[in-house]
Design an enzyme around this catalytic site. Structure first.
Site, short mmCIF file in Angstrom:
data_model
loop_
_atom_site.label_atom_id
_atom_site.label_comp_id
_atom_site.label_asym_id
_atom_site.label_seq_id
_atom_site.Cartn_x
_atom_site.Cartn_y
_atom_site.Cartn_z
N HIS A 150 0.82 -1.22 0.00
CA HIS A 150 0.00 0.00 0.00
C HIS A 150 0.85 1.26 0.00
O HIS A 150 1.83 1.33 0.73
CB HIS A 150 -0.84 0.08 1.28
CG HIS A 150 -1.72 -1.09 1.53
ND1 HIS A 150 -2.17 -1.41 2.79
CD2 HIS A 150 -2.24 -2.01 0.72
CE1 HIS A 150 -2.94 -2.49 2.73
NE2 HIS A 150 -2.99 -2.88 1.48
N TYR A 186 -10.56 6.72 2.18
CA TYR A 186 -10.09 5.50 2.83
C TYR A 186 -8.62 5.21 2.50
O TYR A 186 -8.19 5.36 1.36
CB TYR A 186 -10.96 4.29 2.40
CG TYR A 186 -10.25 3.01 2.70
CD1 TYR A 186 -10.22 2.53 4.01
CD2 TYR A 186 -9.55 2.34 1.72
CE1 TYR A 186 -9.48 1.41 4.32
CE2 TYR A 186 -8.82 1.20 2.02
CZ TYR A 186 -8.79 0.74 3.33
OH TYR A 186 -8.06 -0.36 3.63
N ASP A 235 -8.52 0.89 -4.11
CA ASP A 235 -9.65 0.37 -3.32
C ASP A 235 -10.68 1.48 -3.10
O ASP A 235 -10.39 2.47 -2.41
CB ASP A 235 -9.12 -0.13 -1.96
CG ASP A 235 -10.19 -0.82 -1.11
OD1 ASP A 235 -11.35 -0.88 -1.55
OD2 ASP A 235 -9.84 -1.32 -0.02
N HIS A 237 -13.42 1.02 -1.54
CA HIS A 237 -13.97 0.76 -0.20
C HIS A 237 -15.48 0.85 -0.12
O HIS A 237 -16.04 1.42 0.83
CB HIS A 237 -13.30 1.68 0.82
CG HIS A 237 -13.06 1.02 2.13
ND1 HIS A 237 -13.68 1.40 3.27
CD2 HIS A 237 -12.27 -0.02 2.48
CE1 HIS A 237 -13.30 0.63 4.28
NE2 HIS A 237 -12.44 -0.24 3.82
N GLU A 261 -10.95 -2.13 -6.60
CA GLU A 261 -11.54 -2.98 -5.56
C GLU A 261 -12.82 -2.38 -4.98
O GLU A 261 -12.88 -1.19 -4.72
CB GLU A 261 -10.50 -3.15 -4.45
CG GLU A 261 -11.03 -3.93 -3.27
CD GLU A 261 -10.04 -3.96 -2.11
OE1 GLU A 261 -8.84 -3.68 -2.33
OE2 GLU A 261 -10.48 -4.25 -0.99
N GLU A 287 -14.94 -8.15 -0.23
CA GLU A 287 -14.31 -8.28 1.09
C GLU A 287 -15.35 -8.28 2.22
O GLU A 287 -15.08 -8.80 3.30
CB GLU A 287 -13.23 -7.20 1.26
CG GLU A 287 -13.48 -6.16 2.27
CD GLU A 287 -12.40 -5.09 2.32
OE1 GLU A 287 -11.45 -5.09 1.54
OE2 GLU A 287 -12.55 -4.21 3.17
N ARG A 308 -12.69 -11.03 -3.90
CA ARG A 308 -11.90 -10.47 -2.80
C ARG A 308 -12.34 -11.19 -1.54
O ARG A 308 -13.28 -10.76 -0.86
CB ARG A 308 -12.23 -8.98 -2.76
CG ARG A 308 -11.47 -8.21 -1.76
CD ARG A 308 -10.30 -7.54 -2.41
NE ARG A 308 -9.65 -6.67 -1.45
CZ ARG A 308 -8.53 -7.02 -0.80
NH1 ARG A 308 -7.95 -8.16 -1.05
NH2 ARG A 308 -7.99 -6.20 0.05
N HIS A 337 -7.92 -10.96 0.98
CA HIS A 337 -7.75 -9.84 1.88
C HIS A 337 -6.55 -10.10 2.80
O HIS A 337 -6.39 -11.20 3.29
CB HIS A 337 -9.03 -9.78 2.73
CG HIS A 337 -9.32 -8.50 3.39
ND1 HIS A 337 -9.66 -8.42 4.71
CD2 HIS A 337 -9.36 -7.24 2.93
CE1 HIS A 337 -9.91 -7.17 5.04
NE2 HIS A 337 -9.73 -6.43 3.98
N ASP A 341 -5.33 -6.23 9.94
CA ASP A 341 -6.28 -6.82 10.88
C ASP A 341 -6.59 -8.29 10.58
O ASP A 341 -7.45 -8.89 11.23
CB ASP A 341 -7.55 -5.96 11.06
CG ASP A 341 -8.34 -5.73 9.79
OD1 ASP A 341 -8.39 -6.63 8.94
OD2 ASP A 341 -8.92 -4.63 9.66
N GLU A 364 -3.12 -9.41 -0.92
CA GLU A 364 -2.80 -8.17 -0.21
C GLU A 364 -1.85 -8.51 0.94
O GLU A 364 -2.02 -9.52 1.62
CB GLU A 364 -4.09 -7.57 0.37
CG GLU A 364 -3.88 -6.27 1.12
CD GLU A 364 -5.19 -5.72 1.69
OE1 GLU A 364 -6.11 -6.52 1.94
OE2 GLU A 364 -5.28 -4.49 1.87
C1 GCO Z 1 -8.46 -3.58 2.58
C2 GCO Z 1 -9.59 -3.25 3.47
C3 GCO Z 1 -9.33 -3.11 4.94
C4 GCO Z 1 -10.60 -2.91 5.75
C5 GCO Z 1 -10.43 -3.39 7.15
C6 GCO Z 1 -11.69 -3.29 7.98
O1 GCO Z 1 -7.35 -3.75 3.06
O2 GCO Z 1 -8.71 -3.71 1.40
O3 GCO Z 1 -10.56 -2.50 2.88
O4 GCO Z 1 -8.36 -2.21 5.30
O5 GCO Z 1 -11.00 -1.59 5.73
O6 GCO Z 1 -9.99 -4.70 7.12
O7 GCO Z 1 -11.50 -3.78 9.28
MG MG Z 2 -10.64 -3.25 0.80
#
Ligand code: GCO
Ligand code: MG
Length: 431
Positions: A150, A186, A235, A237, A261, A287, A308, A337, A341, A364
């Site tokens: 990223h 985002y 992304d 989002h 994405e 996702e 995704r 993904h 997290d 990713e």
């Molecule tokens: C990505 C995602 C994440 C989410 C996150 C939510 O990496 O493509 O969109 O960053 O926002 O996992 O908890």
């Molecule tokens: Mg995403």
């Protein structure tokens, strides 16, 4: 002695009752334990399934950072007790049993709880077989998972510099997020402290029009600066309306994205077939999906190019590998993904599938902190833009409980960062 049904040769056959009793060896689940820890900032929920064979246990990742404690309750109070005394090798049976136990389907909470257990059972099975997990799944289709990293910024020169640096460190695929003046975007991390705090505290709104005006232009300007030997991803989002998504796809065409994405929210996914006419940008979606069947229409209608998937949210490897096979049949690729997290345990399970599944496309790969790596010996980090599975039986990743205790999650757990984002007119912005 076996009192169950037998076949004509006198061998036991599988009966509807507790048929795991017919197994010669009596491997059993003796405990299911959960751990909440936060070495990465966000909370991780780690599941450890123990067996009656000394030293044989499995690890799973049940980390949905928005609802972590609720998932822990599902594992501790509902799924764990159902698992006790069962043969951990009966993964398909256990998966169906735990899934059915809720009667109502489980969404992300149920999916993560199930995945925590499911991945731990695969870990146990692979350790018992003495095989790396990818080998148990059928072996390698490739030696490593190509990964993307990223970068973010606002100025094309600045972003191009970051893309080149990522390229020099070995990544041929780079996700680019673009910061907007006075609006939230985002995945951006403004260097200006006041602006960063305003975004973190949700004091700036989402502005779809500004996004459309600025982001495609910036991505094209970045492409002009970095040339063609690096792939760019973006992304959205889940934040654009269907009309904005069409405009974005058309406007961003000259940036030659590797993929775009989650351009729509799951609720708008019926619009995907209509996006094809807007441009040739490959589309990745899903996702937020917590059930493999949510992808089916998009895959079979060939309306997306990348699924995704998030293995913890989907319910683990058992459903994910079935979805991977469907993708293979329909010429859709996987783009799993892998932000910070998803814990190293979740990453190891994902990489096992990546190297095994012919339908794999791109992975990713967020960077982990030193604390995370210390807590999870064997953590898979990117090397030259790719993730390599660990050559040890099972997932190849362990979990140090003592280190975990040194990194408790913050209280109260952050859970509202998406809810607080507003549009310019004050209405709630749906991701
Ligand atoms: C990505 C995602 C994440 C989410 C996150 C939510 O990496 O493509 O969109 O960053 O926002 O996992 O908890
Ligand atoms: Mg995403």
């Amino acid at each position: 002695m076996n009192h169950g049904p037998t076949d004509p040769t006198g061998s036991p056959i599988l009966a509807p009752a507790p048929w795991h009793e017919v197994r010669e060896s009596k491997l059993r689940v003796t405990a299911v334990r959960t751990f909440l820890t936060a070495p990465q900032g966000c909370p991780y929920l780690i599941v450890r399934v123990e067996t009656n064979e000394p030293g044989l246990y499995g690890l799973g990742c049940a980390s949905d950072p928005q609802r972590t404690r609720a998932i822990r309750t599902i594992v501790d109070d509902y799924l764990g007790p159902l698992l006790l005394g069962r043969d951990p090798r009966d993964i398909e049976d256990i998966h169906r049993l735990l899934l059915n136990s809720a009667y109502w389907r489980g969404g992300s909470l149920g999916g993560n709880a199930l995945a925590g257990i499911d991945v731990a059972l695969w870990d146990i099975k692979a350790k018992a077989a003495g095989l790396p997990l990818y080998d148990l799944l059928g072996g390698r289709a490739r030696h490593a998972a190509t990964a993307y990293t990223h970068v973010s910024g606002s100025d094309p020169d600045e972003i191009a510099g970051l893309v080149r640096a990522a390229r020099d460190s070995g990544f041929e695929h780079v996700r680019v997020q673009v910061a907007l003046p006075g609006a939230d975007a985002y995945g951006t991390h403004p260097s200006d402290a006041a602006q960063a705090a305003a975004i973190a505290n949700r004091q700036v709104p989402w502005d779809g029009e500004a996004y459309l005006r600025i982001v495609p232009k910036t991505l094209i300007a970045v492409r002009d600066r970095v040339g063609d030997d690096v792939e760019l991803l973006h992304d959205a989002h889940e934040r654009l309306t269907p009309a904005q998504a069409r405009q974005f796809i058309s406007a961003v065409e000259p940036a030659r994205l590797f993929f775009l994405e989650d351009v729509l929210s799951p609720e708008d996914s019926g619009h995907f077939p209509h996006l094809r006419a807007a441009g040739t940008v490959p589309l990745a979606m899903g996702e937020l999906f917590s059930d493999p069947t949510q992808y089916l229409e998009l895959i079979t209608s060939r309306s997306i190019d990348y699924a995704r998937i998030r293995i913890p949210t989907l319910g683990g490897l058992t459903p994910a590998r079935k979805l991977a096979a469907v993708c293979e049949m329909f010429g859709v690729r996987l783009a799993p993904h892998g932000p910070g997290d998803v814990s190293p345990v979740g990453r190891a399970a994902t990489v096992a599938l990546d190297v095994n599944a012919p339908s794999f496309g791109i992975q990713e790969a967020a960077e982990y902190t030193d604390a995370t790596k210390e807590m999870f010996p064997g953590t898979i980090s990117a090397r030259q833009g790719a993730l390599y599975p660990v050559e040890a039986p099972g997932l190849g990743v362990d979990f140090d409980e003592a280190v975990a205790r040194r990194h408790p999650p913050t209280a109260p757990l952050e859970h509202d960062r998406w809810a607080l984002l507003r549009n310019r007119d004050g209405s709630a912005q749906r991701p």
